[in-house]
Enzyme design. Sequence first.
Site, PDB file in Angstrom:
ATOM      1  N   HIS A   1       3.471   6.656  -6.906  1.00 11.52           N
ATOM      2  CA  HIS A   1       2.760   7.857  -7.349  1.00 11.52           C
ATOM      3  C   HIS A   1       3.710   9.064  -7.271  1.00 11.52           C
ATOM      4  O   HIS A   1       3.715   9.928  -8.150  1.00 11.52           O
ATOM      5  CB  HIS A   1       1.539   8.069  -6.445  1.00 11.52           C
ATOM      6  CG  HIS A   1       0.463   8.913  -7.034  1.00 11.52           C
ATOM      7  ND1 HIS A   1      -0.678   9.257  -6.354  1.00 11.52           N
ATOM      8  CD2 HIS A   1       0.342   9.523  -8.250  1.00 11.52           C
ATOM      9  CE1 HIS A   1      -1.447  10.023  -7.114  1.00 11.52           C
ATOM     10  NE2 HIS A   1      -0.852  10.190  -8.265  1.00 11.52           N
TER      11      HIS A   1
ATOM     12  N   HIS B   1       0.837  -1.212   0.000  1.00 12.94           N
ATOM     13  CA  HIS B   1       0.000   0.000   0.000  1.00 12.94           C
ATOM     14  C   HIS B   1       0.873   1.264   0.000  1.00 12.94           C
ATOM     15  O   HIS B   1       0.718   2.141  -0.857  1.00 12.94           O
ATOM     16  CB  HIS B   1      -0.904  -0.016   1.238  1.00 12.94           C
ATOM     17  CG  HIS B   1      -1.782   1.183   1.380  1.00 12.94           C
ATOM     18  ND1 HIS B   1      -3.116   1.162   1.049  1.00 12.94           N
ATOM     19  CD2 HIS B   1      -1.517   2.449   1.805  1.00 12.94           C
ATOM     20  CE1 HIS B   1      -3.635   2.377   1.260  1.00 12.94           C
ATOM     21  NE2 HIS B   1      -2.683   3.172   1.733  1.00 12.94           N
ATOM     22  N   GLU B   2       1.785   1.327   0.972  1.00 14.70           N
ATOM     23  CA  GLU B   2       2.636   2.523   1.063  1.00 14.70           C
ATOM     24  C   GLU B   2       3.534   2.653  -0.161  1.00 14.70           C
ATOM     25  O   GLU B   2       3.836   3.759  -0.615  1.00 14.70           O
ATOM     26  CB  GLU B   2       3.469   2.507   2.361  1.00 14.70           C
ATOM     27  CG  GLU B   2       2.637   2.554   3.643  1.00 14.70           C
ATOM     28  CD  GLU B   2       1.591   3.670   3.664  1.00 14.70           C
ATOM     29  OE1 GLU B   2       1.812   4.722   3.039  1.00 14.70           O
ATOM     30  OE2 GLU B   2       0.537   3.475   4.305  1.00 14.70           O
TER      31      GLU B   2
ATOM     32  N   HIS C   1       1.723   4.393  -2.917  1.00 14.84           N
ATOM     33  CA  HIS C   1       1.840   5.853  -2.769  1.00 14.84           C
ATOM     34  C   HIS C   1       3.212   6.315  -3.270  1.00 14.84           C
ATOM     35  O   HIS C   1       3.335   7.334  -3.953  1.00 14.84           O
ATOM     36  CB  HIS C   1       1.730   6.260  -1.297  1.00 14.84           C
ATOM     37  CG  HIS C   1       0.347   6.296  -0.751  1.00 14.84           C
ATOM     38  ND1 HIS C   1      -0.684   6.974  -1.357  1.00 14.84           N
ATOM     39  CD2 HIS C   1      -0.189   5.763   0.393  1.00 14.84           C
ATOM     40  CE1 HIS C   1      -1.789   6.850  -0.622  1.00 14.84           C
ATOM     41  NE2 HIS C   1      -1.508   6.119   0.440  1.00 14.84           N
TER      42      HIS C   1
END
Length: 678
Positions: free
Chosen positions: A473, A466-467, A470
């Site tokens: 991104h 998940h991290e 990010h």
Amino acid sequence: MTHNNPLLESFDTAPFSKIKTEHFKPAIEEAIKIAREEIGKITASEEEPTFENTVESLEFAGSKLDRITSIFFNLNSAETNEEIQKLAQEISPILTDFKNDVIQDPELFKKVKAVYDKKDTLQLTIEQDTLLDKKYKMFTRNGANLDAAKKEELRKLDKELASLSLKFGENVLAETNRYELHLTNEKDLKGLPKGVISAARSLAKSKDKEGWIFNLHYPSYLPFMKYAANRELRKEISIAFGAKGFHGDELDNRENVLRIVKLRHQKANLLGFPTYAHFKLEERMAETPEKVNSFMDELLEKAKPAAEKEFKELENFAKELEGIGRLEKWDGAYFGEKLKQKLFDVDDEQLKPYFELNNVIKGVFIVAEKLYGLKFKEVFDVDTYHPEVRTFWVTDEKGRDISLFYADFHPREGKRGGAWMTSYKSQYHRHEKNERPHISIVCNFTKPTEEEPSLLTFTEVTTLFHEFGHALHGMLADTIYPSTSGTNVFWDFVELPSQVLENWCYEKEALQLFATHYETGEVIPDDLVEKIKKSATFHEGMATVRQLSFGMLDMSWHSIDPSGITNVKAHEEKAFEPTNLYPEVKENCMSTSFSHIFQGGYAAGYYSYKWAEVLDADTFEYFTEKGIFDRETANKFRETILSQGGTEHPMILYKRFRGKEPEPDALLRRAGLIPKKK
């Protein structure tokens, strides 16, 4: 302290080892002075205001200040101490004052407005148009159209809010750190896995104590709740966890909560909005509180019957297994884990040996390489703020620099709980150079012990993915301006890249690339992968309802006039009514430690996790149709979403990628709450 201050010298990577705490305040004061001079040049210019000499100049004014404050506030989250926390309380009002001076400068606003008023004639690019809109709203949403008295009122509100938010977070951290469950009787460890016991022994040893210590940090707390057979001890630590900021002492957060929501409401009213939620949602995909509430109500309507059925099954199972008459909050994780083992014959202890931290890091790198052609090379000459922090240089297939990547994986006293991605330097284009970003992820994963390396639970594996989503991104950003780069997107869009990457953790094709037994090197067997996939929707109804309950609590604080609320606990109980499954615990209050909305940026935005889940489920359906490592689909996702940051409205970007608006049923299908497509 401006003389020989490493923060004021020019640097590319943050010079952590040279920075002393006393360097920060003078560096920030000097950087504010520089920023004021840069802005002064814009306002003093006698040239006609243009996009370049006004909006673009304003975008890059204060960039030194941005770098220094990003280092300071990142340290305050990841490696803080009393000195840094005290300094944060001093620095926050100074920064708030400066920000208010800028956004309430009538001359500066006049120039920005002059450009904004003629924007239809300027032939701007889409990104320039977005930046102009952002800068204009930066003023109007911060009181530029108010009279002098109201501007001053807004300034006071902002200053107090900044201080209250910091205080709230400090109280939560202090509460988390002060509680210990110190066990000396081996019988009390019944049910706990070897690695969990070993970590508790190491923690006791580090405090020169005999026996075992458990605390409220997630790697210690969650396994205790999941495996400890002693119900009374589960109850004790569960109540301690749920009572953070709710003890009626100097760390109590109730007054802070009431003051924060009232000040936020006043601020929204001052700016012409009926509630704080209306104010926040103007800059979100969801747009209005009504839309958010109907979105959550629709999901609740579809998820609650499943949640109630799951809860009843769990209650019957607990009764059958241990004669439990009434299922309490401290029973959920424990009996849930037991039922999951019974139904799917899989548990974290079976899986953990396949998820040694270094292998999972390699795994997430391989997934990024297969999707986007990225290469990760660990480097040891980059300065870090703690010896545990690792650094990697990221390049593409052609050897071009993409990003510097910091990773900080284990809990420490000075690190707040949870996991997050942040950045030390934004990506942007300037002076014909594409400045590449410096991205960091900070987590709180199980530490290695004397007996075994850091073995992750499956939840920790998905958290890392998940991290890292990010982080991608941020890393793959390719925009002109820092304000539109990377994760600078609408709040309810920011979780799409992170949540979508979690999907790869459930796929055999991805797992077999990195999930190998840390002792034998054996690749994770097919039957275990199958069990992970099957158990993925276990209690998904209850999980959905729980997540919605947090979103509803958030909206209950921010989508009404809160001036009549005097009792935090009573208000919270009413907000939780539609989602309640477990009996209420009188000693607990979630709002007093709900850092996402009272310290982080999720106020009137917690719904965005579910909103983004709809986007991610819809996105991953597309990947599964084409192949989870299909480069064409990955490139399309990179080019239309990841690299574009906040250059355009997210729904436009999403429709460019997917060809249509997202479909909420994709989430319900993935969660097993409605049948899959035939």
